[in-house]
Design a protein around this motif. Structure first.
Motif, PDB file in Angstrom:
ATOM      1  N   VAL A   5       8.122  15.159   2.971  1.00 35.28           N
ATOM      2  CA  VAL A   5       7.512  14.711   1.887  1.00 35.28           C
ATOM      3  C   VAL A   5       8.097  13.320   1.435  1.00 35.28           C
ATOM      4  CG1 VAL A   5       7.739  15.055  -0.892  1.00 35.28           C
ATOM      5  CG2 VAL A   5       6.805  16.984   0.710  1.00 35.28           C
ATOM      6  N   ILE A   6       9.335  13.112   1.766  1.00 32.96           N
ATOM      7  CA  ILE A   6      10.182  11.924   1.443  1.00 32.96           C
ATOM      8  C   ILE A   6       9.513  10.656   2.261  1.00 32.96           C
ATOM      9  CG2 ILE A   6      12.086  10.515   1.532  1.00 32.96           C
ATOM     10  CD1 ILE A   6      13.666  12.869   0.682  1.00 32.96           C
ATOM     11  N   VAL A   7       9.168  11.035   3.583  1.00 28.58           N
ATOM     12  CA  VAL A   7       8.482  10.060   4.502  1.00 28.58           C
ATOM     13  C   VAL A   7       7.225   9.659   4.102  1.00 28.58           C
ATOM     14  CG1 VAL A   7       7.656   9.680   7.013  1.00 28.58           C
ATOM     15  CG2 VAL A   7       9.964  10.668   6.441  1.00 28.58           C
ATOM     16  N   ILE A   8       6.439  10.583   3.688  1.00 29.52           N
ATOM     17  CA  ILE A   8       5.134  10.328   3.209  1.00 29.52           C
ATOM     18  C   ILE A   8       5.196   9.603   1.920  1.00 29.52           C
ATOM     19  CG2 ILE A   8       2.966  11.384   2.167  1.00 29.52           C
ATOM     20  CD1 ILE A   8       3.589  13.804   4.087  1.00 29.52           C
ATOM     21  N   THR A   9       6.065   9.800   0.975  1.00 32.50           N
ATOM     22  CA  THR A   9       6.332   9.042  -0.106  1.00 32.50           C
ATOM     23  C   THR A   9       6.585   7.699   0.082  1.00 32.50           C
ATOM     24  OG1 THR A   9       7.159  10.902  -1.261  1.00 32.50           O
ATOM     25  CG2 THR A   9       7.241   8.775  -2.466  1.00 32.50           C
ATOM     26  N   LEU A  10       7.479   7.469   0.887  1.00 27.66           N
ATOM     27  CA  LEU A  10       8.134   6.091   1.386  1.00 27.66           C
ATOM     28  C   LEU A  10       7.025   5.298   1.993  1.00 27.66           C
ATOM     29  CD1 LEU A  10      11.369   6.220   3.071  1.00 27.66           C
ATOM     30  CD2 LEU A  10      10.646   4.729   1.549  1.00 27.66           C
ATOM     31  N   LEU A  11       6.007   5.974   2.919  1.00 22.96           N
ATOM     32  CA  LEU A  11       4.845   5.457   3.483  1.00 22.96           C
ATOM     33  C   LEU A  11       3.995   5.029   2.669  1.00 22.96           C
ATOM     34  CD1 LEU A  11       4.164   7.460   6.913  1.00 22.96           C
ATOM     35  CD2 LEU A  11       4.906   5.170   6.705  1.00 22.96           C
ATOM     36  N   PHE A  12       3.636   5.839   1.441  1.00 23.54           N
ATOM     37  CA  PHE A  12       2.870   5.471   0.630  1.00 23.54           C
ATOM     38  C   PHE A  12       2.935   4.171  -0.150  1.00 23.54           C
ATOM     39  CE2 PHE A  12       1.263   6.013  -3.801  1.00 23.54           C
ATOM     40  CZ  PHE A  12      -0.279   5.998  -3.793  1.00 23.54           C
ATOM     41  N   ILE A  13       4.492   3.924  -0.623  1.00 19.52           N
ATOM     42  CA  ILE A  13       4.734   2.756  -1.311  1.00 19.52           C
ATOM     43  C   ILE A  13       4.690   1.476  -0.262  1.00 19.52           C
ATOM     44  CG2 ILE A  13       6.783   1.831  -2.526  1.00 19.52           C
ATOM     45  CD1 ILE A  13       7.559   4.713  -3.322  1.00 19.52           C
ATOM     46  N   VAL A  14       5.053   1.718   1.073  1.00 17.21           N
ATOM     47  CA  VAL A  14       4.948   0.822   1.983  1.00 17.21           C
ATOM     48  C   VAL A  14       3.493   0.564   1.891  1.00 17.21           C
ATOM     49  CG1 VAL A  14       5.305   0.153   4.277  1.00 17.21           C
ATOM     50  CG2 VAL A  14       6.861   1.334   3.258  1.00 17.21           C
ATOM     51  N   CYS A  15       2.675   1.242   1.914  1.00 22.52           N
ATOM     52  CA  CYS A  15       1.039   0.780   1.881  1.00 22.52           C
ATOM     53  C   CYS A  15       0.871  -0.102   0.668  1.00 22.52           C
ATOM     54  CB  CYS A  15       0.173   2.122   1.848  1.00 22.52           C
ATOM     55  SG  CYS A  15       0.027   3.018   3.284  1.00 22.52           S
ATOM     56  N   ILE A  16       1.413   0.259  -0.400  1.00 30.72           N
ATOM     57  CA  ILE A  16       1.165  -0.645  -1.635  1.00 30.72           C
ATOM     58  C   ILE A  16       1.667  -1.896  -1.557  1.00 30.72           C
ATOM     59  CG2 ILE A  16       1.758  -0.647  -4.027  1.00 30.72           C
ATOM     60  CD1 ILE A  16       1.850   2.229  -4.130  1.00 30.72           C
ATOM     61  N   MET A  17       3.066  -2.204  -0.853  1.00 29.75           N
ATOM     62  CA  MET A  17       3.526  -3.071  -0.640  1.00 29.75           C
ATOM     63  C   MET A  17       2.759  -4.061   0.184  1.00 29.75           C
ATOM     64  SD  MET A  17       7.325  -3.869   0.894  1.00 29.75           S
ATOM     65  CE  MET A  17       6.918  -3.627   2.683  1.00 29.75           C
ATOM     66  N   VAL A  18       2.331  -3.664   1.604  1.00 30.52           N
ATOM     67  CA  VAL A  18       1.744  -4.246   2.334  1.00 30.52           C
ATOM     68  C   VAL A  18       0.096  -4.862   1.847  1.00 30.52           C
ATOM     69  CG1 VAL A  18       2.739  -3.642   4.448  1.00 30.52           C
ATOM     70  CG2 VAL A  18       0.761  -2.425   3.797  1.00 30.52           C
ATOM     71  N   THR A  19      -0.256  -4.032   1.050  1.00 31.06           N
ATOM     72  CA  THR A  19      -1.592  -4.335   0.298  1.00 31.06           C
ATOM     73  C   THR A  19      -1.426  -5.532  -0.554  1.00 31.06           C
ATOM     74  OG1 THR A  19      -2.271  -2.115   0.177  1.00 31.06           O
ATOM     75  CG2 THR A  19      -3.508  -3.467  -1.070  1.00 31.06           C
ATOM     76  N   GLY A  20      -0.334  -5.688  -1.299  1.00 30.13           N
ATOM     77  CA  GLY A  20       0.012  -6.522  -2.236  1.00 30.13           C
ATOM     78  C   GLY A  20       0.306  -7.746  -1.397  1.00 30.13           C
ATOM     79  N   MET A  21       0.950  -7.709  -0.433  1.00 30.44           N
ATOM     80  CA  MET A  21       1.257  -8.906   0.654  1.00 30.44           C
ATOM     81  C   MET A  21      -0.161  -9.428   1.262  1.00 30.44           C
ATOM     82  SD  MET A  21       4.639  -7.830   2.622  1.00 30.44           S
ATOM     83  CE  MET A  21       4.776  -9.115   3.850  1.00 30.44           C
ATOM     84  N   LEU A  22      -1.000  -8.621   1.525  1.00 29.33           N
ATOM     85  CA  LEU A  22      -2.205  -9.066   2.120  1.00 29.33           C
ATOM     86  C   LEU A  22      -2.854  -9.941   1.072  1.00 29.33           C
ATOM     87  CD1 LEU A  22      -4.365  -9.171   4.332  1.00 29.33           C
ATOM     88  CD2 LEU A  22      -5.340  -6.867   3.789  1.00 29.33           C
ATOM     89  N   LEU A  23      -3.084  -9.184  -0.091  1.00 30.45           N
ATOM     90  CA  LEU A  23      -4.053  -9.756  -1.366  1.00 30.45           C
ATOM     91  C   LEU A  23      -3.510 -11.211  -1.477  1.00 30.45           C
ATOM     92  CD1 LEU A  23      -4.757  -6.743  -3.455  1.00 30.45           C
ATOM     93  CD2 LEU A  23      -6.310  -7.814  -1.667  1.00 30.45           C
ATOM     94  N   GLY A  24      -1.754 -11.318  -1.672  1.00 35.23           N
ATOM     95  CA  GLY A  24      -1.607 -12.438  -2.149  1.00 35.23           C
ATOM     96  C   GLY A  24      -1.647 -13.624  -1.113  1.00 35.23           C
ATOM     97  N   THR A  25      -1.605 -13.169   0.163  1.00 38.72           N
ATOM     98  CA  THR A  25      -1.728 -14.231   1.172  1.00 38.72           C
ATOM     99  C   THR A  25      -3.193 -14.774   1.178  1.00 38.72           C
ATOM    100  OG1 THR A  25      -0.181 -12.925   2.561  1.00 38.72           O
ATOM    101  CG2 THR A  25      -1.368 -14.592   3.935  1.00 38.72           C
ATOM    102  N   ILE A  26      -4.236 -13.592   1.212  1.00 35.55           N
ATOM    103  CA  ILE A  26      -5.496 -14.157   1.044  1.00 35.55           C
ATOM    104  C   ILE A  26      -5.567 -15.208  -0.194  1.00 35.55           C
ATOM    105  CG2 ILE A  26      -8.042 -13.618   0.619  1.00 35.55           C
ATOM    106  CD1 ILE A  26      -7.424 -10.698   2.106  1.00 35.55           C
TER     107      ILE A  26
END
Lengths: 126, 260, 291
Positions: free
Chosen positions: B147-168
């Motif tokens: 559950v901790i790993v899944i939560t971590l991955l979920f927040i990383v997904c949010i982070m990389v989505t932010g990075m992608l949108l910002g870079t675009i």
């Protein structure tokens, strides 16, 4: 010291002439240190390499001498050497020009000699 | 590579900003309601659990990595002015932001444990995914870790989505950016509407799209009981998403320029 | 320490060519003046060298390595550009700290000395600085940061005469103490003429002159006299421009004079300064556009 940058002469020669003039007028006395390349460069916004080139002319003429780690100094006897050099150049720099201008103006030789005498009188004989 | 200097600079900067974000979050979410309650004289009706939201650390870390992951161009400008190229900018930012994410998650876990023990027996946010995946394994330790790993991955997904949108956004001029920000959601809504209408006409989409979504979140079929979803599914799909988005972001980062 | 080699560099924005097949070597420890009319592509050249924008073709090799996304060599150059890339909310002191941290080394004593000489308040936020003080901030960094190549794009923008004097002195001092390359692009040619060792002229997308200042000045002549005599004398020479005042004509020549041709008594020849030379060399540009 001042530099006339409108002059058509290369800048390093102007640097050499200005320092030479200062030595001749005893602004830099024999044995005294002259301003460093950096100081001159900084004050007059001239590339230090150009300043150095000008100074080196004076070194090879024997007016300045390099002292390792200390800087540039006015060589002993520099004043006399400059006087000697200028005396030699006097004919070429002044007399030839004077004669050529006189000829353009159709002034005879006797008139010129007369004028020179008048000039001495006005300046006070020496 | 100047990664070390770049990372150290980014990390310190993010850490300072993270502190400020926390401070503001606490002021906004905790003190403000408390103050209002005090002023209105309703403090007696308040329990500790009411004004200390259990999701606070999760929201802070999630929104932080999304927002600051999205601020791309300003960072790029400063770095290129200071003789640091795009690759190093990308790596140092990813590393620094991930470090903040880990710190944020650590706070989240500690907070969650303390919260469950001392304030309320409702599960804290760190364990939100446990209602879906919390009973997949047979041992409690395995379940907690997954559950901790899944939560971590979920927040990383949010982070990389932010990075992608910002870079675009960083690739476009300010005017084009505004058009994108306004236009993209509108386009998305239109697209959804079209999909819905197509969906009602024929059942083509309903055959594979929901199936696919179910597969991603780890439901083998509709009848899978809560808590028994396949824990590996979100781990794999999350990792795949993160890798795709990061690679895309990396190559878009290489295209940043100034002036744009 | 090695040079910067620019090979077959071209850049166009859409259909518009700005730089075409630029080949240039920027030597270490040399002060360059990059001269060019507005829009000649000076800033574009700087931006490509510092990897702010990509070249359309060709490459920039710094100390033996391609510059694109290469921190090792990008870290050896500083570009003071016309664009302000510092965060507007950042304080001057933080900008200095950031530069020192990211470049690795900066002469902080010099930073503080120059800040006080220029009257730059280091507590001010970047956005609150005037144009002149933004220039000053970037100049101070350019002089204090530990790099081998400094590019100054219009360094004196917004600076008054006193501050310009101060900058030139600081530049000469800094260069004498630690010789490194400065490439200065400015419209105030006369003010930098005595400091630059080499002159680069960027004209019609090309580098048309890349020579020592001494040689360039040596090749520039003004030939003054009655129109007929002057034009007869300069026939076949590289006349780059002229002034006419009644029957008095001045022809500006760049290049060798004809040694075997007698100089008429009525004609006088002298050298011209860098600014005059540049103005005449590049005034043709407009003429070709008009034709």
């Amino acid at each position: 010291m001042q530099f006339n940058f409108d002059s058509t002469e290369p800048l390093y020669l102007q640097v050499a002439e200005q320092i030479e003039e200062a030595i001749f007028l005893n602004s830099f006395e024999e044995g005294a240190q002259v301003p460093s390349t950096t100081e001159i460069s900084k004050q007059f916004h001239i590339n230090p390499a150009t300043v150095l080139k000008g100074m080196n002319i004076l070194v090879s003429a024997g007016f300045l001498e390099k002292r390792r780690g200390l800087g540039m100094f006015v060589a002993s006897g520099a004043n006399g050497k400059i006087r000697e050099k200028r005396q030699q150049e006097f004919y070429k720099d002044y007399i030839l020009n004077l004669v050529s201008e006189a000829q353009k103006l159709s002034l005879p030789e006797t008139a010129i000699i007369e004028m020179i005498k008048r000039g001495y009188e006005q300046n006070g004989l020496d | 590579m100047k990664t070390k200097a770049a990372f150290s600079y980014q990390f310190k900067n993010y850490l300072r900003l993270f502190g400020w974000t926390y401070l503001w979050a606490i002021v906004l979410v905790v003190f403000l309601p408390l103050l209002i309650a005090l002023i209105l004289g309703q403090i007696h009706g308040f329990s500790v659990a009411d004004y200390l939201p259990r999701v606070l650390p999760a929201i802070v870390v999630g929104s932080f990595v999304f927002a600051f992951g999205g601020i791309t161009y300003d960072g790029f400008k400063l770095f290129i002015q200071n003789g640091i190229g795009r690759k190093t900018y990308f790596y140092s930012k990813l590393l620094a932001l991930s470090s903040i994410l880990l710190i944020g998650e650590l706070i989240n876990v500690v907070y969650g444990v303390l919260y469950t023990h001392f304030i309320s027996n409702r599960r804290a946010a760190i364990f939100a995914f446990s209602s879906l995946y919390g009973k997949y394994f047979n041992s409690k330790v395995e379940n907690t870790i997954s559950v901790i790993v899944i939560t971590l991955l979920f927040i990383v997904c949010i982070m990389v989505t932010g990075m992608l949108l910002g870079t675009i956004l960083g690739l476009f001029s300010r005017r084009a950016q505004m058009m994108l920000i306004v236009g993209a959601p509108i386009l998305l809504i239109i697209l959804l509407a079209v999909l819905m209408s197509v969906n009602t006409q024929n059942r083509l989409i309903s055959t594979w799209l929901p199936q696919f979504l179910l597969y991603i979140i780890g439901m083998s079929d509709m009848s899978t009981p809560q808590g028994h979803f396949i824990a590996f599914a979100p781990m794999i799909s999350g990792s795949v998403y993160i890798i795709i988005v990061l690679v895309t972001t990396y190559y878009l980062t290489l295209r940043l320029r100034v002036p744009r | 320490m090695d040079s910067i080699k620019i090979a077959h560099l071209s850049k166009s924005f859409g259909q518009q060519a700005v730089l075409t097949d630029i080949n240039l070597t920027i030597e270490p420890q040399t002060i360059y003046g990059l001269l060019g009319r507005n829009g000649a592509g000076k800033s574009t050249l700087f931006n490509i060298i510092s990897d702010r924008i990509p070249a359309t073709s060709g490459e920039v090799v710094i100390e033996g390595q391609n510059n694109v996304n290469n921190d090792r060599v990008l870290n050896r150059i500083y570009l003071m550009g016309e664009r302000n890339l510092y965060p507007s909310r950042m304080r001057v002191s933080d900008i200095f700290q950031t530069t020192a941290a990211l470049y690795g080394r900066m002469d902080m004593d010099l930073v503080h000395q120059l800040s006080s000489q220029f009257g730059l308040n280091i507590r001010t936020r970047f956005a609150k600085l005037s144009t002149g003080y933004r220039s000053i901030l970037k100049l101070i960094i350019g002089l204090a940061v530990d790099v081998d190549y400094v590019f100054f794009d219009e360094p004196t923008l917004g600076l008054d005469a006193n501050h310009r004097e101060l900058f030139y002195s600081a530049l000469m001092d800094s260069y004498a103490k630690r010789p490194r390359t400065f490439v200065i692009s400015t419209h105030l040619i006369e003010e930098i003429a005595n400091m630059v060792e080499r002159v680069l002229v960027l004209q019609e997308h090309h580098i048309t002159i890349d020579e020592t200042t001494e040689k360039v000045l040596n090749k520039g002549y003004s030939i003054t006299g009655p129109t007929a005599d002057v034009t007869a004398y300069t026939a076949g020479l590289n006349v780059i421009g002229h002034d006419q005042l009644g029957n008095l004509r001045v022809d500006y020549v760049y290049g060798q004079l004809n040694g075997s041709r007698p100089i008429p008594d009525t004609v006088s020849i002298s050298h011209i300064d860098l600014q005059k030379l540049f103005v005449n060399l590049t005034s043709q540009e407009v003429a070709t556009f008009e034709n």
